[in-house]
Design an enzyme around this catalytic site. Structure first.
Site, PDB file in Angstrom:
ATOM      1  N   ASP A 147       0.837  -1.207   0.000  1.00 15.82           N
ATOM      2  CA  ASP A 147       0.000   0.000   0.000  1.00 15.82           C
ATOM      3  C   ASP A 147       0.874   1.261   0.000  1.00 15.82           C
ATOM      4  O   ASP A 147       0.613   2.226  -0.721  1.00 15.82           O
ATOM      5  CB  ASP A 147      -0.910  -0.028   1.234  1.00 15.82           C
ATOM      6  N   ASN A 169      -2.514 -10.909  -4.211  1.00 14.54           N
ATOM      7  CA  ASN A 169      -2.337 -12.353  -4.259  1.00 14.54           C
ATOM      8  C   ASN A 169      -1.004 -12.686  -3.608  1.00 14.54           C
ATOM      9  O   ASN A 169       0.045 -12.227  -4.067  1.00 14.54           O
ATOM     10  CB  ASN A 169      -2.328 -12.855  -5.712  1.00 14.54           C
ATOM     11  N   ARG A 192     -10.493  10.835 -11.797  1.00 15.84           N
ATOM     12  CA  ARG A 192      -9.759  10.922 -10.533  1.00 15.84           C
ATOM     13  C   ARG A 192      -9.173   9.585 -10.112  1.00 15.84           C
ATOM     14  O   ARG A 192      -8.514   9.485  -9.065  1.00 15.84           O
ATOM     15  CB  ARG A 192     -10.700  11.450  -9.432  1.00 15.84           C
ATOM     16  N   LYS A 193      -9.418   8.539 -10.896  1.00 14.11           N
ATOM     17  CA  LYS A 193      -8.947   7.203 -10.490  1.00 14.11           C
ATOM     18  C   LYS A 193      -7.572   6.899 -11.069  1.00 14.11           C
ATOM     19  O   LYS A 193      -7.343   7.068 -12.266  1.00 14.11           O
ATOM     20  CB  LYS A 193      -9.937   6.129 -10.945  1.00 14.11           C
TER      21      LYS A 193
HETATM   22  C1  LIG Z   1      -5.239  13.503   3.241  1.00 16.61           C
HETATM   23  C2  LIG Z   1      -4.398  12.604   2.384  1.00 16.61           C
HETATM   24  C3  LIG Z   1      -2.949  12.847   2.590  1.00 16.61           C
HETATM   25  C4  LIG Z   1      -2.128  12.062   1.588  1.00 16.61           C
HETATM   26  C5  LIG Z   1      -0.681  12.436   1.713  1.00 16.61           C
HETATM   27  C6  LIG Z   1       0.114  11.607   0.779  1.00 16.61           C
HETATM   28  C7  LIG Z   1       1.514  11.570   1.173  1.00 16.61           C
HETATM   29  C8  LIG Z   1       2.269  10.477   1.066  1.00 16.61           C
HETATM   30  C9  LIG Z   1       1.754   9.224   0.486  1.00 16.61           C
HETATM   31  C10 LIG Z   1       2.296   8.070   1.255  1.00 16.61           C
HETATM   32  C11 LIG Z   1       1.634   6.806   0.835  1.00 16.61           C
HETATM   33  C12 LIG Z   1       0.618   6.384   1.815  1.00 16.61           C
HETATM   34  C13 LIG Z   1      -0.086   5.157   1.335  1.00 16.61           C
HETATM   35  C14 LIG Z   1      -1.198   4.802   2.233  1.00 16.61           C
HETATM   36  C15 LIG Z   1      -2.495   5.134   1.582  1.00 16.61           C
HETATM   37  C16 LIG Z   1      -3.635   4.651   2.428  1.00 16.61           C
HETATM   38  O1  LIG Z   1      -3.562   3.623   3.026  1.00 16.61           O
HETATM   39  S1  LIG Z   1      -5.048   5.578   2.507  1.00 16.61           S
HETATM   40  C17 LIG Z   1      -5.975   4.775   3.807  1.00 16.61           C
HETATM   41  C18 LIG Z   1      -6.965   3.778   3.312  1.00 16.61           C
HETATM   42  N1  LIG Z   1      -7.963   4.406   2.483  1.00 16.61           N
HETATM   43  C19 LIG Z   1      -8.994   5.095   2.981  1.00 16.61           C
HETATM   44  O2  LIG Z   1      -9.164   5.240   4.162  1.00 16.61           O
HETATM   45  C20 LIG Z   1      -9.937   5.695   1.976  1.00 16.61           C
HETATM   46  C21 LIG Z   1     -11.394   5.680   2.448  1.00 16.61           C
HETATM   47  N2  LIG Z   1     -12.257   6.037   1.330  1.00 16.61           N
HETATM   48  C22 LIG Z   1     -12.518   7.312   1.052  1.00 16.61           C
HETATM   49  O3  LIG Z   1     -12.150   8.225   1.774  1.00 16.61           O
HETATM   50  C23 LIG Z   1     -13.288   7.571  -0.195  1.00 16.61           C
HETATM   51  O4  LIG Z   1     -14.086   6.472  -0.516  1.00 16.61           O
HETATM   52  C24 LIG Z   1     -12.347   7.891  -1.413  1.00 16.61           C
HETATM   53  C25 LIG Z   1     -11.509   9.139  -1.096  1.00 16.61           C
HETATM   54  C26 LIG Z   1     -11.432   6.725  -1.753  1.00 16.61           C
HETATM   55  C27 LIG Z   1     -13.223   8.185  -2.626  1.00 16.61           C
HETATM   56  O5  LIG Z   1     -14.221   9.071  -2.242  1.00 16.61           O
HETATM   57  P1  LIG Z   1     -14.738  10.202  -3.231  1.00 16.61           P
HETATM   58  O6  LIG Z   1     -13.675  11.175  -3.560  1.00 16.61           O
HETATM   59  O7  LIG Z   1     -15.991  10.729  -2.608  1.00 16.61           O
HETATM   60  O8  LIG Z   1     -14.999   9.391  -4.537  1.00 16.61           O
HETATM   61  P2  LIG Z   1     -16.347   9.158  -5.329  1.00 16.61           P
HETATM   62  O9  LIG Z   1     -16.798  10.502  -5.829  1.00 16.61           O
HETATM   63  O10 LIG Z   1     -17.279   8.342  -4.544  1.00 16.61           O
HETATM   64  O11 LIG Z   1     -15.788   8.282  -6.524  1.00 16.61           O
HETATM   65  C28 LIG Z   1     -14.843   8.813  -7.468  1.00 16.61           C
HETATM   66  C29 LIG Z   1     -14.526   7.701  -8.444  1.00 16.61           C
HETATM   67  O12 LIG Z   1     -13.789   6.675  -7.740  1.00 16.61           O
HETATM   68  C30 LIG Z   1     -14.503   5.444  -7.811  1.00 16.61           C
HETATM   69  N3  LIG Z   1     -14.344   4.734  -6.540  1.00 16.61           N
HETATM   70  C31 LIG Z   1     -14.656   5.197  -5.318  1.00 16.61           C
HETATM   71  N4  LIG Z   1     -14.406   4.271  -4.392  1.00 16.61           N
HETATM   72  C32 LIG Z   1     -13.934   3.193  -5.043  1.00 16.61           C
HETATM   73  C33 LIG Z   1     -13.511   1.902  -4.615  1.00 16.61           C
HETATM   74  N5  LIG Z   1     -13.534   1.561  -3.345  1.00 16.61           N
HETATM   75  N6  LIG Z   1     -13.109   1.049  -5.549  1.00 16.61           N
HETATM   76  C34 LIG Z   1     -13.060   1.380  -6.867  1.00 16.61           C
HETATM   77  N7  LIG Z   1     -13.452   2.618  -7.331  1.00 16.61           N
HETATM   78  C35 LIG Z   1     -13.885   3.481  -6.427  1.00 16.61           C
HETATM   79  C36 LIG Z   1     -15.953   5.811  -8.068  1.00 16.61           C
HETATM   80  O13 LIG Z   1     -16.637   4.766  -8.690  1.00 16.61           O
HETATM   81  C37 LIG Z   1     -15.793   7.019  -8.967  1.00 16.61           C
HETATM   82  O14 LIG Z   1     -15.504   6.568 -10.270  1.00 16.61           O
HETATM   83  P3  LIG Z   1     -16.181   7.259 -11.534  1.00 16.61           P
HETATM   84  O15 LIG Z   1     -15.620   8.666 -11.551  1.00 16.61           O
HETATM   85  O16 LIG Z   1     -17.662   7.237 -11.301  1.00 16.61           O
HETATM   86  O17 LIG Z   1     -15.736   6.437 -12.698  1.00 16.61           O
END
Ligand SMILES: CCCCCC/C=C\CCCCCCCC(=O)SCCNC(=O)CCNC(=O)[C@H](O)C(C)(C)COP(=O)(O)OP(=O)(O)OC[C@H]1O[C@@H](n2cnc3c(N)ncnc32)[C@H](O)[C@@H]1OP(=O)(O)O
Length: 238
Positions: A147, A169, A192-193
């Site tokens: 991740d 996997n 945004r993906k």
């Molecule tokens: C504040 C952030 C600071 C970052 C600083 C970065 C610095 C260093 C990086 C270091 C690396 C760190 C790595 C660790 C990363 C993590 O572990 S993050 C923690 C785990 N994740 C979360 O907690 C996320 C929880 N989820 C959310 O907050 C939200 O669901 C989201 C932000 C992921 C998306 O929300 P939103 O922006 O409202 O999106 P939507 O409008 O609903 O959807 C946009 C498009 O994305 C598609 N989508 C949404 N969720 C999913 C999913 N689960 N799977 C697949 N696709 C998804 C959705 O369908 C939309 O697609 P379309 O545009 O319709 O095609």
């Protein structure tokens, strides 16, 4: 792209001190944990040297890494938080999870990023406190490094994003204290993906330990993360 990468290098501490904005010369230098330390074994050092050599022409860049908390990144993420002051207070004790264990016993790693190929490589030595099945790394520890590396790849190529989906996997168990290479790439971007994928291989590349695919979603600046709620949420607040 380059601008967001430069910003992230700054947020990871490469270009500014731990309080942000201040120069390193006026305060104690933060420790860059992605440089060799006595716990790194021979394999880890060898791969590190190889990638440092590859970095000489500028195609690869080593990513500095600090135990920094979120307050150090506040400039880059504060637009997502309605109350940046509260965030700063609440997060003052925060540390980057993979850097939160002692030297040599947990996650020892260094990442390199290639801006032209949109690839990130992580050289990872998992220490004895990451044991799952006796003698092998815990799956959660493997997932953490996957991740983290995919996250760096996504953020450096696309901007501030969070993991929305992660599929792993686990093909072979990873021996504790061995050195493995996590190879990540950005596969495609749709709105945004950000679609990223990676594999984990042994140093000689003969053993495939794990493979993963993931979707990161770039945060929508119109939505805000509200940390006043007991469970923080992210929604349209304005
Ligand atoms: C504040 C952030 C600071 C970052 C600083 C970065 C610095 C260093 C990086 C270091 C690396 C760190 C790595 C660790 C990363 C993590 O572990 S993050 C923690 C785990 N994740 C979360 O907690 C996320 C929880 N989820 C959310 O907050 C939200 O669901 C989201 C932000 C992921 C998306 O929300 P939103 O922006 O409202 O999106 P939507 O409008 O609903 O959807 C946009 C498009 O994305 C598609 N989508 C949404 N969720 C999913 C999913 N689960 N799977 C697949 N696709 C998804 C959705 O369908 C939309 O697609 P379309 O545009 O319709 O095609």
């Amino acid at each position: 792209m380059l601008r967001s990468s430069a910003r992230l290098l700054r947020t990871t501490g490469a270009l500014r001190g731990p309080k942000g904005g201040k120069s390193f010369s006026s305060e104690v230098l933060p420790v860059d944990h992605s440089l060799p330390n006595p716990s790194w074994n021979e394999d880890m050092r060898l791969l590190f040297d190889q990638f440092m050599k590859k970095s000489e022409d500028g195609s690869w860049k080593r990513l500095p890494s600090y135990k920094c908390n979120l307050t150090e990144r506040i400039e880059d993420v504060k637009i997502f938080f309605p109350d940046a002051k509260l965030l700063k207070e609440q997060m003052s004790q925060a540390q980057l999870f993979p850097r939160s264990l002692g030297e040599g016993v947990g996650f020892e790693y260094v990442m390199f990023h290639n801006h032209v190929e949109d690839r990130t490589v992580c050289i990872f030595q998992g220490g004895p406190h990451l044991q799952g099945v006796p003698g092998f790394l815990h799956g959660g520890a493997i997932a953490t490094m996957i991740d983290s590396t995919l996250g760096m790849c996504a953020v450096l190529t696309g901007g501030i994003a969070m993991t929305a989906n992660l599929n792993i996997n686990f093909r072979r168990p990873i021996p504790l204290c061995s050195v493995v290479v996590i190879n990540c790439q950005l596969d495609r971007v749709e709105g945004r993906k950000l679609f990223v994928s990676c594999n984990i291989r042994s140093m000689d590349e003969k053993t495939l330990y794990s493979e993963a695919t993931s979707t990161f979603v770039k945060l929508d600046p119109k939505k805000k993360i509200d940390i006043r709620a007991s469970g923080a949420f992210y929604t349209n607040l304005q």
